[in-house]
Design a protein around this motif. Structure first.
Motif, PDB file in Angstrom:
ATOM      1  N   ASP A   2     -14.752  -5.490  21.273  1.00  0.00           N
ATOM      2  CA  ASP A   2     -13.644  -4.646  21.729  1.00  0.00           C
ATOM      3  C   ASP A   2     -12.453  -4.843  20.814  1.00  0.00           C
ATOM      4  O   ASP A   2     -12.085  -5.975  20.479  1.00  0.00           O
ATOM      5  N   ARG A   3     -11.816  -3.737  20.436  1.00  0.00           N
ATOM      6  CA  ARG A   3     -10.715  -3.811  19.475  1.00  0.00           C
ATOM      7  C   ARG A   3      -9.403  -3.456  20.135  1.00  0.00           C
ATOM      8  O   ARG A   3      -9.349  -2.684  21.099  1.00  0.00           O
ATOM      9  N   TRP A   4      -8.337  -4.036  19.573  1.00  0.00           N
ATOM     10  CA  TRP A   4      -6.976  -3.819  20.073  1.00  0.00           C
ATOM     11  C   TRP A   4      -6.058  -3.939  18.868  1.00  0.00           C
ATOM     12  O   TRP A   4      -5.867  -5.018  18.320  1.00  0.00           O
ATOM     13  N   GLY A   5      -5.525  -2.804  18.416  1.00  0.00           N
ATOM     14  CA  GLY A   5      -4.790  -2.802  17.161  1.00  0.00           C
ATOM     15  C   GLY A   5      -3.299  -2.624  17.336  1.00  0.00           C
ATOM     16  O   GLY A   5      -2.807  -2.182  18.377  1.00  0.00           O
ATOM     17  N   ILE A   6      -2.573  -2.940  16.279  1.00  0.00           N
ATOM     18  CA  ILE A   6      -1.117  -2.768  16.232  1.00  0.00           C
ATOM     19  C   ILE A   6      -0.743  -2.153  14.889  1.00  0.00           C
ATOM     20  O   ILE A   6      -1.378  -2.437  13.866  1.00  0.00           O
ATOM     21  N   THR A   7       0.276  -1.299  14.906  1.00  0.00           N
ATOM     22  CA  THR A   7       0.798  -0.697  13.691  1.00  0.00           C
ATOM     23  C   THR A   7       1.897  -1.576  13.116  1.00  0.00           C
ATOM     24  O   THR A   7       2.881  -1.888  13.797  1.00  0.00           O
ATOM     25  N   LEU A   8       1.736  -1.994  11.878  1.00  0.00           N
ATOM     26  CA  LEU A   8       2.749  -2.777  11.172  1.00  0.00           C
ATOM     27  C   LEU A   8       2.937  -2.181   9.784  1.00  0.00           C
ATOM     28  O   LEU A   8       2.016  -1.552   9.255  1.00  0.00           O
ATOM     29  N   PRO A   9       4.119  -2.357   9.172  1.00  0.00           N
ATOM     30  CA  PRO A   9       5.259  -3.120   9.657  1.00  0.00           C
ATOM     31  C   PRO A   9       6.042  -2.373  10.727  1.00  0.00           C
ATOM     32  O   PRO A   9       5.954  -1.149  10.840  1.00  0.00           O
ATOM     33  N   LEU A  10       6.803  -3.140  11.495  1.00  0.00           N
ATOM     34  CA  LEU A  10       7.666  -2.554  12.511  1.00  0.00           C
ATOM     35  C   LEU A  10       8.853  -1.873  11.840  1.00  0.00           C
ATOM     36  O   LEU A  10       9.323  -2.300  10.786  1.00  0.00           O
ATOM     37  N   ASP A  32      -6.836  -6.005  15.170  1.00  0.00           N
ATOM     38  CA  ASP A  32      -6.608  -5.143  14.018  1.00  0.00           C
ATOM     39  C   ASP A  32      -5.118  -4.988  13.721  1.00  0.00           C
ATOM     40  O   ASP A  32      -4.297  -4.933  14.643  1.00  0.00           O
ATOM     41  N   VAL A  33      -4.806  -4.858  12.425  1.00  0.00           N
ATOM     42  CA  VAL A  33      -3.496  -4.386  11.961  1.00  0.00           C
ATOM     43  C   VAL A  33      -3.735  -3.153  11.109  1.00  0.00           C
ATOM     44  O   VAL A  33      -4.547  -3.173  10.180  1.00  0.00           O
ATOM     45  N   TRP A  34      -3.036  -2.067  11.433  1.00  0.00           N
ATOM     46  CA  TRP A  34      -3.144  -0.823  10.678  1.00  0.00           C
ATOM     47  C   TRP A  34      -1.766  -0.446  10.159  1.00  0.00           C
ATOM     48  O   TRP A  34      -0.781  -0.487  10.897  1.00  0.00           O
ATOM     49  N   SER A  35      -1.701  -0.095   8.903  1.00  0.00           N
ATOM     50  CA  SER A  35      -0.449   0.309   8.270  1.00  0.00           C
ATOM     51  C   SER A  35      -0.303   1.822   8.337  1.00  0.00           C
ATOM     52  O   SER A  35      -1.189   2.536   8.809  1.00  0.00           O
ATOM     53  N   ALA A  36       0.828   2.295   7.861  1.00  0.00           N
ATOM     54  CA  ALA A  36       1.063   3.737   7.725  1.00  0.00           C
ATOM     55  C   ALA A  36       1.764   3.950   6.392  1.00  0.00           C
ATOM     56  O   ALA A  36       2.183   2.996   5.737  1.00  0.00           O
ATOM     57  N   GLU A  37       1.903   5.215   5.985  1.00  0.00           N
ATOM     58  CA  GLU A  37       2.590   5.490   4.727  1.00  0.00           C
ATOM     59  C   GLU A  37       3.329   6.819   4.843  1.00  0.00           C
ATOM     60  O   GLU A  37       2.699   7.876   4.848  1.00  0.00           O
ATOM     61  N   THR A  38       4.643   6.718   4.984  1.00  0.00           N
ATOM     62  CA  THR A  38       5.466   7.935   4.976  1.00  0.00           C
ATOM     63  C   THR A  38       6.577   7.739   3.950  1.00  0.00           C
ATOM     64  O   THR A  38       6.385   8.040   2.779  1.00  0.00           O
ATOM     65  N   ALA A  39       7.735   7.209   4.387  1.00  0.00           N
ATOM     66  CA  ALA A  39       8.824   6.983   3.441  1.00  0.00           C
ATOM     67  C   ALA A  39       9.309   5.539   3.484  1.00  0.00           C
ATOM     68  O   ALA A  39      10.402   5.232   3.006  1.00  0.00           O
ATOM     69  N   ILE A  63      -2.440   6.462   7.269  1.00  0.00           N
ATOM     70  CA  ILE A  63      -3.497   6.589   6.275  1.00  0.00           C
ATOM     71  C   ILE A  63      -2.888   6.530   4.876  1.00  0.00           C
ATOM     72  O   ILE A  63      -1.675   6.665   4.722  1.00  0.00           O
ATOM     73  N   ALA A  64      -3.784   6.392   3.864  1.00  0.00           N
ATOM     74  CA  ALA A  64      -3.381   6.570   2.476  1.00  0.00           C
ATOM     75  C   ALA A  64      -3.679   8.010   2.088  1.00  0.00           C
ATOM     76  O   ALA A  64      -4.828   8.462   2.209  1.00  0.00           O
ATOM     77  N   PRO A  65      -2.673   8.779   1.649  1.00  0.00           N
ATOM     78  CA  PRO A  65      -2.921  10.187   1.324  1.00  0.00           C
ATOM     79  C   PRO A  65      -3.846  10.358   0.121  1.00  0.00           C
ATOM     80  O   PRO A  65      -3.803   9.583  -0.833  1.00  0.00           O
ATOM     81  N   VAL A  66      -4.660  11.389   0.163  1.00  0.00           N
ATOM     82  CA  VAL A  66      -5.608  11.637  -0.927  1.00  0.00           C
ATOM     83  C   VAL A  66      -4.957  12.341  -2.111  1.00  0.00           C
ATOM     84  O   VAL A  66      -5.580  12.424  -3.186  1.00  0.00           O
TER      85      VAL A  66
END
Length: 316
Positions: A2-10, A32-39, A63-66
């Protein structure tokens, strides 16, 4: 497992200030730790640090943009994280949005389905250590080979909202990443992805019992995101078209205030998780019961210290 993830960095917190929190995450029940990518930060650098601070965690880009990296650079970035977190890294890729691709990076947002398909095909070859020379439909590669291909290669997941991308994820990727959905929407998404592929979703969580404050913040986020064409189409497909039509009409007319107030309470309550920490955890668990494999919490401002919010939203 069973997985339980968090988005980082805050939001607003320097990367290096996350060290002690990340070390705590496994004991808090996070897997899990999942990142994001915007600005803000790029998608990969925070995961390199997390790999060192908490080697038990699975790490993913969401995600990482293609479009914003060349094919070779995207493979190199993925291989780097896969090397420091062998067997624990998931490369989540997606098209991102015209704002980021065209407006911020001066690139063309053309043929998103084909670009996603081509990128997956290239990454499968490159991350396996093959020398790639190929004319894809949306780009070409000449004589590219990674110096140190990762062993094992990372899983590849695709950001997907509607049937076409979800079916592509089912055929070509190891799973799909989505967001802005309610627990009741999970079976609809799962039906297109199929039972064999992992389904990951970012879930927006505001740990406060002040319903008015949570709904106010939720409306601001919903009007900002769900007026983007791909998200508008997603929720039309999910059956919220009629409920969101007044918001879209006001937004198109340039009346942002009316667009916010036009969003019904029940739509906010479906898409934003709020309440006591226990109520939030139970609500996130509803997504899993509905067929989600990996919930990834994204902490929204609630008046609580962000680090404390991460702690109280842990599974244990």
């Amino acid at each position: 497992m069973d997985r339980w993830g968090i988005t980082l960095p805050l939001t607003g917190v320097p990367l290096t200030a996350h060290r002690e929190l990340v070390k705590e995450l496994p004991d808090l029940g996070y897997t899990d730790v999942w990142s994001a990518e915007t600005a803000g930060t790029d998608a990969f650098s925070p995961l390199v640090l997390a790999a060192e601070w908490a080697p038990e965690l699975r790490l993913g880009t969401a995600i990482a943009p293609v479009y914003t990296r060349g094919a070779g650079l995207l493979a190199m970035s993925a291989a780097t994280v896969a090397e420091v977190a062998p067997g624990r890294f998931v490369l989540g890729i997606g098209t991102s949005s015209p704002t980021i691709v065209e407006g911020w990076n001066g690139l063309s947002f053309d043929e998103p389905f084909a670009r996603s398909k081509d990128t997956i095909a290239f990454l499968r070859s490159a991350l396996a250590g093959e020398k790639v020379t190929r004319e894809y439909s949306t780009f070409s590669v000449r004589k590219f080979r990674l110096e140190r291909p990762p062993d094992p290669p990372p899983q590849i997941m695709l950001a997907a909202l509607r049937p076409g991308m979800l079916r592509l994820a089912a055929r070509e990727a190891d799973g799909a990443i989505t967001n802005w959905l309610a627990p009741a929407d999970v079976p609809t998404v799962r039906a297109e992805l199929g039972p064999e592929r992992e389904l990951v979703a970012r879930i927006f969580v505001c740990p406060t019992e002040d319903a008015d404050a949570a709904r106010g913040l939720g409306r601001l986020l919903i009007s900002s995101y769900l007026t983007v064409p791909v998200y508008a189409a997603f929720h039309e497909w999910l059956g919220r078209g009629d409920k969101l039509r007044p918001m879209h009409e006001a937004w198109a007319a340039g009346d942002r205030a009316t667009a916010n107030t036009a969003i019904p309470d029940d739509v906010v309550d479906e898409l934003i998780v709020y309440g006591s920490p226990q109520a939030c955890r139970e609500r996130v668990a509803e997504y899993v019961e509905a067929g989600l494999d990996t919930p990834v919490i994204s902490v929204l401002p609630s008046g609580m210290d962000q680090f404390e919010a991460v702690r109280v939203l842990g599974r244990t």
